[in-house]
Motif scaffolding. Structure first.
Motif, PDB file in Angstrom:
ATOM      1  N   ALA A  45       0.829  -1.209   0.000  1.00  0.00           N
ATOM      2  CA  ALA A  45       0.000   0.000   0.000  1.00  0.00           C
ATOM      3  C   ALA A  45       0.863   1.258   0.000  1.00  0.00           C
ATOM      4  O   ALA A  45       0.570   2.223  -0.721  1.00  0.00           O
ATOM      5  CB  ALA A  45      -0.933  -0.009   1.211  1.00  0.00           C
ATOM      6  N   ALA A  46       1.931   1.247   0.791  1.00  0.00           N
ATOM      7  CA  ALA A  46       2.829   2.403   0.839  1.00  0.00           C
ATOM      8  C   ALA A  46       3.495   2.631  -0.521  1.00  0.00           C
ATOM      9  O   ALA A  46       3.617   3.773  -0.991  1.00  0.00           O
ATOM     10  CB  ALA A  46       3.884   2.193   1.923  1.00  0.00           C
ATOM     11  N   ALA A  47       3.923   1.539  -1.162  1.00  0.00           N
ATOM     12  CA  ALA A  47       4.552   1.652  -2.484  1.00  0.00           C
ATOM     13  C   ALA A  47       3.551   2.170  -3.520  1.00  0.00           C
ATOM     14  O   ALA A  47       3.899   2.997  -4.373  1.00  0.00           O
ATOM     15  CB  ALA A  47       5.105   0.298  -2.911  1.00  0.00           C
ATOM     16  N   VAL A 107      -4.670  -0.318  -0.482  1.00  0.00           N
ATOM     17  CA  VAL A 107      -5.094   0.266   0.798  1.00  0.00           C
ATOM     18  C   VAL A 107      -6.251  -0.532   1.387  1.00  0.00           C
ATOM     19  O   VAL A 107      -6.263  -0.837   2.594  1.00  0.00           O
ATOM     20  CB  VAL A 107      -5.481   1.755   0.613  1.00  0.00           C
ATOM     21  CG1 VAL A 107      -6.159   2.290   1.870  1.00  0.00           C
ATOM     22  CG2 VAL A 107      -4.241   2.588   0.283  1.00  0.00           C
ATOM     23  N   ILE A 108      -7.224  -0.895   0.555  1.00  0.00           N
ATOM     24  CA  ILE A 108      -8.348  -1.717   1.036  1.00  0.00           C
ATOM     25  C   ILE A 108      -7.840  -3.057   1.547  1.00  0.00           C
ATOM     26  O   ILE A 108      -8.254  -3.537   2.610  1.00  0.00           O
ATOM     27  CB  ILE A 108      -9.386  -1.914  -0.094  1.00  0.00           C
ATOM     28  CG1 ILE A 108     -10.125  -0.604  -0.368  1.00  0.00           C
ATOM     29  CG2 ILE A 108     -10.386  -3.012   0.275  1.00  0.00           C
ATOM     30  CD1 ILE A 108     -11.008  -0.629  -1.598  1.00  0.00           C
ATOM     31  N   ALA A 109      -6.931  -3.687   0.797  1.00  0.00           N
ATOM     32  CA  ALA A 109      -6.384  -4.982   1.199  1.00  0.00           C
ATOM     33  C   ALA A 109      -5.657  -4.877   2.537  1.00  0.00           C
ATOM     34  O   ALA A 109      -5.750  -5.784   3.386  1.00  0.00           O
ATOM     35  CB  ALA A 109      -5.439  -5.509   0.124  1.00  0.00           C
ATOM     36  N   PHE A 110      -4.952  -3.773   2.753  1.00  0.00           N
ATOM     37  CA  PHE A 110      -4.248  -3.583   4.032  1.00  0.00           C
ATOM     38  C   PHE A 110      -5.234  -3.525   5.195  1.00  0.00           C
ATOM     39  O   PHE A 110      -5.051  -4.200   6.217  1.00  0.00           O
ATOM     40  CB  PHE A 110      -3.404  -2.310   3.990  1.00  0.00           C
ATOM     41  CG  PHE A 110      -2.934  -1.861   5.350  1.00  0.00           C
ATOM     42  CD1 PHE A 110      -2.002  -2.606   6.062  1.00  0.00           C
ATOM     43  CD2 PHE A 110      -3.448  -0.706   5.937  1.00  0.00           C
ATOM     44  CE1 PHE A 110      -1.579  -2.210   7.327  1.00  0.00           C
ATOM     45  CE2 PHE A 110      -3.029  -0.310   7.200  1.00  0.00           C
ATOM     46  CZ  PHE A 110      -2.092  -1.059   7.883  1.00  0.00           C
ATOM     47  N   PHE A 111      -6.298  -2.737   5.045  1.00  0.00           N
ATOM     48  CA  PHE A 111      -7.261  -2.613   6.146  1.00  0.00           C
ATOM     49  C   PHE A 111      -8.025  -3.917   6.383  1.00  0.00           C
ATOM     50  O   PHE A 111      -8.358  -4.242   7.523  1.00  0.00           O
ATOM     51  CB  PHE A 111      -8.213  -1.451   5.884  1.00  0.00           C
ATOM     52  CG  PHE A 111      -7.604  -0.105   6.172  1.00  0.00           C
ATOM     53  CD1 PHE A 111      -7.277   0.265   7.478  1.00  0.00           C
ATOM     54  CD2 PHE A 111      -7.333   0.785   5.154  1.00  0.00           C
ATOM     55  CE1 PHE A 111      -6.708   1.498   7.744  1.00  0.00           C
ATOM     56  CE2 PHE A 111      -6.758   2.023   5.414  1.00  0.00           C
ATOM     57  CZ  PHE A 111      -6.437   2.377   6.721  1.00  0.00           C
TER      58      PHE A 111
END
Length: 271
Positions: A45-47, A107-111
């Motif tokens: 997500a950061a990348a 980002v969705i996958a991270f959360f």
């Protein structure tokens, strides 16, 4: 360009590395599986956000990073098509649309992974769950960043495989096992149309690259009826993945999997 390519490889490989690492963890260390999955999804997500920030102006887009895969033929099978060399390449494509989508997906996958830490805390198989979740993220990022229809299709099928594994995660429940098989079979039927559309397009046009598939060139090369047929075939795959009629029956049963899986499947449907 080098920085963009490095970020693309991080986005693509971080979830895959998490999947492999979780699988290789000894039984005594499986409890760290969730940490590995969450850390990898955060890195991806950061990348992705970094890539979005670097290219936020959109002036240098689209960018394509290609690696030659197969040389198929020297001449076209269709007299009206100007392409002379049939070849298949794999790689990354960055344009305004997938730049936005890869940011949303990661980002969705991270959360979802973060929420899953608490949701699956008491489950004895949580390491297997986070491994599958990471592989799902790898498949989705590959789908979004693909530079051509064939590469998209390969990751499309990996998303289908991982959906099957996650929907049937609690396979000891007959309802979950049945729901997983139902989702797998219905999506494969729909994907057959997608596959045939890609084959027909490649045979007659000589390329399935997104940058080559220009609407004007296609209209000059083929009749409206032929292009409509290809569009319908490809769209059948989309209908299956997004659970549109008549391929809708698998989605309600998909809730047999853990709740965060349903969220991830719906984000894949969004893609």
């Amino acid at each position: 360009m080098t920085r963009d390519l490095a970020l693309l490889w991080i986005i693509q490989l971080a979830p895959l590395a998490a999947f492999i690492l979780i699988q290789l963890l000894p039984r005594s260390s499986k409890k760290f599986g969730p940490h590995v999955g969450v850390a990898a999804s955060f890195v991806a997500a950061a990348a992705a956000l970094g890539l979005f920030w670097i290219n936020r102006s959109g002036t240098a887009l689209p960018k394509e990073f290609l690696y030659q895969w197969l040389e198929v033929s020297e001449r076209s099978l269709w007299a009206r098509v100007a392409i002379e060399h049939y070849s298949l390449a794999v790689g990354f494509l960055v344009d305004p649309l997938n730049l936005l989508m890869i940011s949303l997906v990661t980002v969705i996958a991270f959360f979802i992974q973060l929420f899953s830490v608490y949701y699956m805390a008491e489950d004895d198989s949580k390491a297997r769950y986070f491994a599958f979740l990471s592989f799902f993220s790898f498949s989705m990022t590959g789908l979004v960043l693909s530079s051509n229809l064939l590469q998209t299709f390969l990751f499309w099928e990996l998303v289908g495989l991982t959906s099957y594994l996650l929907i049937g995660f609690w396979y000891q429940k007959p309802a979950a096992a049945t729901a997983a098989r139902k989702a797998f079979v219905i999506n494969r039927l729909a994907d057959l149309g997608f596959y045939l559309g890609i084959i027909v397009l490649f045979i007659f046009f000589g390329s399935v690259s997104f940058t080559t598939l220009d609407a004007g060139v296609l209209r000059e090369s083929f009749s409206t009826q032929f292009l409509t047929l290809i569009g319908i075939l490809v769209f059948l795959g989309v209908m299956g993945k997004s659970a549109q009629f008549p391929f809708h029956a698998w989605l309600p049963d998909a809730m047999e999997g853990p709740t965060p899986v349903s969220a991830l499947i719906h984000s894949a449907t969004m893609v």
